[in-house]
Enzyme design. Structure first.
Site, PDB file in Angstrom:
ATOM      1  N   CYS A 169       5.235  61.212  17.522  1.00  0.00           N
ATOM      2  CA  CYS A 169       4.948  62.359  16.781  1.00  0.00           C
ATOM      3  C   CYS A 169       3.397  62.217  16.558  1.00  0.00           C
ATOM      4  O   CYS A 169       2.840  61.553  15.527  1.00  0.00           O
ATOM      5  CB  CYS A 169       5.738  62.328  15.561  1.00  0.00           C
ATOM      6  SG  CYS A 169       5.085  63.882  14.432  1.00  0.00           S
ATOM      7  N   CYS A 217      -3.622  54.269  -1.471  1.00  0.00           N
ATOM      8  CA  CYS A 217      -3.838  53.706  -0.034  1.00  0.00           C
ATOM      9  C   CYS A 217      -5.522  53.218   0.208  1.00  0.00           C
ATOM     10  O   CYS A 217      -6.463  54.002  -0.245  1.00  0.00           O
ATOM     11  CB  CYS A 217      -3.751  54.909   0.918  1.00  0.00           C
ATOM     12  SG  CYS A 217      -3.762  54.404   2.714  1.00  0.00           S
ATOM     13  N   ARG A 267       5.019  71.483  15.562  1.00  0.00           N
ATOM     14  CA  ARG A 267       5.684  71.722  14.312  1.00  0.00           C
ATOM     15  C   ARG A 267       4.526  72.341  13.322  1.00  0.00           C
ATOM     16  O   ARG A 267       3.340  71.755  13.130  1.00  0.00           O
ATOM     17  CB  ARG A 267       6.000  70.190  13.612  1.00  0.00           C
ATOM     18  CG  ARG A 267       6.389  70.182  12.329  1.00  0.00           C
ATOM     19  CD  ARG A 267       7.032  69.000  11.883  1.00  0.00           C
ATOM     20  NE  ARG A 267       8.210  68.638  12.755  1.00  0.00           N
ATOM     21  CZ  ARG A 267       8.300  67.634  13.467  1.00  0.00           C
ATOM     22  NH1 ARG A 267       7.318  66.781  13.446  1.00  0.00           N
ATOM     23  NH2 ARG A 267       9.357  67.472  14.272  1.00  0.00           N
ATOM     24  N   CYS A 270      11.917  62.877   7.643  1.00  0.00           N
ATOM     25  CA  CYS A 270      10.636  61.961   7.867  1.00  0.00           C
ATOM     26  C   CYS A 270      10.433  61.146   6.389  1.00  0.00           C
ATOM     27  O   CYS A 270      10.245  61.955   5.300  1.00  0.00           O
ATOM     28  CB  CYS A 270       9.486  62.862   8.024  1.00  0.00           C
ATOM     29  SG  CYS A 270       9.916  64.119   9.329  1.00  0.00           S
ATOM     30  N   CYS A 326      -7.353  63.198   2.094  1.00  0.00           N
ATOM     31  CA  CYS A 326      -5.884  62.668   1.596  1.00  0.00           C
ATOM     32  C   CYS A 326      -5.968  62.295   0.267  1.00  0.00           C
ATOM     33  O   CYS A 326      -6.906  61.579  -0.361  1.00  0.00           O
ATOM     34  CB  CYS A 326      -5.841  61.549   2.456  1.00  0.00           C
ATOM     35  SG  CYS A 326      -3.873  60.843   2.010  1.00  0.00           S
ATOM     36  N   CYS A 332      12.219  59.666  11.111  1.00  0.00           N
ATOM     37  CA  CYS A 332      10.873  59.793  11.373  1.00  0.00           C
ATOM     38  C   CYS A 332      10.411  59.024  10.367  1.00  0.00           C
ATOM     39  O   CYS A 332      10.528  59.143   9.007  1.00  0.00           O
ATOM     40  CB  CYS A 332      10.043  61.054  11.631  1.00  0.00           C
ATOM     41  SG  CYS A 332       8.502  60.911  11.948  1.00  0.00           S
ATOM     42  N   CYS A 386      -9.522  58.258   4.216  1.00  0.00           N
ATOM     43  CA  CYS A 386      -9.418  59.788   4.850  1.00  0.00           C
ATOM     44  C   CYS A 386      -9.770  60.782   3.997  1.00  0.00           C
ATOM     45  O   CYS A 386      -9.270  60.967   2.488  1.00  0.00           O
ATOM     46  CB  CYS A 386      -7.946  59.695   5.341  1.00  0.00           C
ATOM     47  SG  CYS A 386      -7.263  58.384   6.367  1.00  0.00           S
TER      48      CYS A 386
END
Ligand code: SAM
Ligand code: DTB
Ligand code: SF4
Length: 322
Positions: free
Chosen positions: A189, A53, A261, A97, A60, A129, A57
């Site tokens: 979400c 990616c 969650r 998801c 991550c 999701c 972040c």
């Protein structure tokens, strides 16, 4: 019950710092009113596009800026994804998801495949999701038409702490993505991560942004950082489990009807801490032995956890029809 959207950061910080017994009592009162059946939603996760990616972040393992072991992999195709969704349903999941390690959704074949996955998951009687980064109005509209229940896009932390965690995408861009999701009529979400070196005031800041979204996000994932080797946050000290419980309790008080969650980080939390988080008003967990790239408690352990706590899992439409 009055549902407020005007919480101040000071009020929220004061809630985060209440004596634990008072905080749990308040969260319990809200939770028992909003969710009298004490049902817990089981949501299974699958990484459809893993690694490589462009975003930076700091938490991550899938960022190309980090040197974690997660190698970029080709995207999964529609049929194996639906096979995994079917297996998740058989194991008792209510929501499926799917994640893409993207900065934003790409048009063309990958997007058409995403739409086919959403239609297929919905046809299995599961909620669907997607989490795939930023999207356009047109993409949001097509996802809504495909039957997408919910789009996950997290704010991650407070507006002030954010720049220490991500530099390639702004907080404002995240808020605009959330608006697009809402405009298309898709459930929101949206949550964040604790344990990234933030202060209690930062936690209050994140919760304030979430609780002033009107209406509140339908689900609010609370992640505890999984400090993955090769990320800039690899040496972070694990978050104190009681602070994680406090975050859950305050999310419950602020957003009475949202699903709160328990997301990343449960694998290293004790059974007792997790029961306390259920007591504090959590009403959903990620269910299945992997999240996107890191581990999650085994399905049997989670079944035993719910039985121990005496709470019932939400039934899928397919189960209800039986
Ligand atoms: N690329 C998309 C995006 O960023 O929206 C979707 C996938 S991304 C992995 C989804 C969320 O997972 C992130 O926003 C973050 O809150 C959470 N996450 C990722 N890595 C994590 C980690 N190591 N610990 C805790 N939460 C994490
Ligand atoms: C969310 O807030 N947490 C989930 C889900 N939404 C997509 C992802 C957690 C990822 C944890 C790190 C990993 O497994 O790669
Ligand atoms: Fe990419 Fe999402 Fe990971 Fe950020 S959290 S690096 S956007 S996959």
């Amino acid at each position: 019950m009055v549902v407020r959207h005007d919480w101040s950061r000071e009020e929220i910080e004061a809630l985060l710092e209440l004596p634990l017994m008072d905080l749990l009592w308040r969260a319990q009162q809200v939770h028992r009113t909003a969710n009298p059946g004490y049902r817990v939603q089981l949501a299974s996760l699958l990484s459809v596009k893993t690694g490589g990616c462009e975003e930076d972040c700091a938490y991550c393992p899938q960022s190309m800026h980090n040197s974690s072991d997660v190698a970029g992999q080709p995207e999964l195709e529609v049929a194996p994804v639906l096979e995994r969704a079917r297996a998740a349903r058989e194991a008792g999941a209510h929501r499926f998801c799917m994640g893409w390690a993207w900065r934003d959704i790409r048009d063309g074949a990958p997007f058409e495949a995403m739409l086919a996955m959403v239609r297929g998951v919905r046809a299995l009687g599961l909620e669907a999701c997607v989490t795939a980064g930023m999207l356009s109005d047109q993409q949001a509209r097509r996802l809504a038409e495909a039957g997408l229940t919910s789009y996950n896009h997290n704010l991650d932390t407070s507006p002030e702490h954010y720049a220490r965690i991500i530099t390639t995408r702004t907080y404002q861009e995240r808020l605009e993505t959330l608006e697009r999701v809402r405009r298309a009529g898709i459930g929101l979400c949206c949550g964040g991560i604790i344990g990234m070196g933030e202060t209690v005031n930062d936690r209050a800041g994140l919760l304030q942004v979430l609780a002033t979204i009107t209406p509140h996000p339908e689900s609010v994932p609370i992640n505890a950082l999984v400090a993955v080797e090769g990320t800039p946050l690899e040496d972070q000290v694990p978050v104190d489990p009681i602070e994680w419980v406090r975050m859950v309790a305050v999310a419950r008080i602020l957003m009475p009807y949202s699903r709160v969650r328990l997301s990343a980080g449960r694998e290293t939390l004790s059974r007792e801490a997790q029961v306390l988080a259920l007591l504090a008003g959590a009403d959903s967990i990620f269910y299945g032995d992997t999240l996107l790239t890191t581990g999650n408690p085994a399905v049997e352990a989670d079944r035993a956890l719910l039985a121990l706590a005496g709470v019932q899992a939400e039934e899928s439409d397919a189960e209800r029809a039986c």
